[in-house]
Write an enzyme that holds these catalytic residues in place. Structure first.
Site, PDB file in Angstrom:
ATOM      1  N   LEU A  65       2.792 -16.597  18.588  1.00  0.00           N
ATOM      2  CA  LEU A  65       2.749 -17.312  17.313  1.00  0.00           C
ATOM      3  C   LEU A  65       2.270 -18.753  17.476  1.00  0.00           C
ATOM      4  O   LEU A  65       2.653 -19.449  18.413  1.00  0.00           O
ATOM      5  CB  LEU A  65       4.131 -17.308  16.662  1.00  0.00           C
ATOM      6  CG  LEU A  65       4.719 -15.923  16.394  1.00  0.00           C
ATOM      7  CD1 LEU A  65       6.079 -16.056  15.718  1.00  0.00           C
ATOM      8  CD2 LEU A  65       3.788 -15.078  15.531  1.00  0.00           C
ATOM      9  N   GLY A 124      -0.690 -21.438  12.699  1.00  0.00           N
ATOM     10  CA  GLY A 124      -1.300 -20.612  11.652  1.00  0.00           C
ATOM     11  C   GLY A 124      -0.319 -19.551  11.142  1.00  0.00           C
ATOM     12  O   GLY A 124      -0.159 -19.362   9.941  1.00  0.00           O
ATOM     13  N   HIS A 125       0.376 -18.880  12.086  1.00  0.00           N
ATOM     14  CA  HIS A 125       1.365 -17.876  11.673  1.00  0.00           C
ATOM     15  C   HIS A 125       2.524 -18.543  10.924  1.00  0.00           C
ATOM     16  O   HIS A 125       3.037 -18.006   9.943  1.00  0.00           O
ATOM     17  CB  HIS A 125       1.968 -17.175  12.893  1.00  0.00           C
ATOM     18  CG  HIS A 125       0.998 -16.349  13.681  1.00  0.00           C
ATOM     19  ND1 HIS A 125       0.559 -16.706  14.932  1.00  0.00           N
ATOM     20  CD2 HIS A 125       0.390 -15.174  13.391  1.00  0.00           C
ATOM     21  CE1 HIS A 125      -0.265 -15.788  15.391  1.00  0.00           C
ATOM     22  NE2 HIS A 125      -0.396 -14.846  14.474  1.00  0.00           N
TER      23      HIS A 125
END
Ligand code: PAF
Length: 266
Positions: A19, A22-23
């Site tokens: 992760l 962006g996630h």
């Protein structure tokens, strides 16, 4: 289960882990729209081609779970690769419009793997809404179509592309870039922005925009362009004439061995 009967709205962010910011922005969007946020972490074997980076794909579950906790995720669902797909698994979801062209041409079977695993995840998590990043615009289109065609009771939410300060779209694969390639990488987005300017200035011919992007990326031979597509933003099918607000410019290019994708609305 109890959460659902309590009338809580369940938001879901499917991921393949590793992760990054962006996630976590997808998590933020889910938190804004839902009462409970579930993140799944599953590197899905069926969406990788035989020569792709499934084995090499970064896996860092402990750090991922920590990041989720820090960002306020309520539940992390991380099924075991061997357990999620039954040994005699034989049912796949094939979306046959939006998955044609663009990445679909170069990653045979990719969207079949994505649609299948996302439907499996939806059936297990049973969310009200699911958030996906626009960086994978074709994936979002395929999943929206699947949800519509198959009456899947989940709302697909598209979140904007999260970018580094220099414009590079955030991606788990950016870590594969050497320092030199990392410096060159923002040119991908800059080139797309230049195309947006051309359209603002009145250009409507898809071919002219495609040529502009391919030529700009070809300069200096740093990028190896895989495709430059000018497509209908809903169906992902090629258009000849740009309809501002309804057309997407999408590109895939290699920097060394690393494949980068990006897109902009025209
Ligand atoms: O976008 C991704 O990370 C994957 O394609 C997804 C949606 C989690 C399915 O494996």
């Amino acid at each position: 289960m109890q959460l659902r009967t309590q009338g809580k709205l369940i938001g879901f962010v499917p991921t393949m882990g590793s992760l990054h910011e962006g996630h976590l922005r997808l998590v933020d969007v889910a938190k804004e729209k839902a009462d409970v946020v579930v993140v799944s972490i599953f590197v899905n074997p069926t969406q990788f081609g035989p020569n792709e980076d499934f084995e090499k794909y970064p896996r860092e579950e402990t750090a991922d779970v920590e990041k989720c906790e820090q960002r306020g995720v309520d539940i992390v669902f991380a099924p075991d690769a061997g357990e999620f797909y039954a040994t005699n698994f034989s049912t796949f979801v094939n979306e046959e419009l939006c998955s044609r062209g663009l990445c679909g041409d170069f990653r045979p079977g990719h969207f079949r793997g994505v649609a299948t695993v996302v439907l499996m995840l939806f059936n297990v998590v049973r969310p009200d809404l699911a958030v996906f990043g626009k960086k994978d615009a074709q994936q979002v289109a395929v999943l929206r179509k699947m949800v519509g065609d198959l009456f899947v009771p989940v709302t697909v939410v598209e979140a904007p592309i999260a970018r580094e300060e220099d414009g590079l779209a955030m991606s788990s694969r950016n870590r594969y870039l050497s320092a030199e390639q990392r410096k060159l990488a923002p040119r991908l987005h800059a080139t797309l922005q230049a195309a947006v300017e051309s359209v603002r200035a009145g250009e409507r011919r898809a071919k002219a925009v495609q040529e502009q992007v391919a030529a700009a990326l070809g300069e200096g031979e740093a990028f190896r362009v895989q495709y430059v597509g000018v497509v209908d933003a809903e169906t992902m099918q090629p258009v000849e004439e740009i309809a501002p607000g309804r057309t997407l410019l999408a590109v895939a290019a290699f920097l060394g061995a690393t494949r980068l994708i990006d897109n902009v609305d025209l």
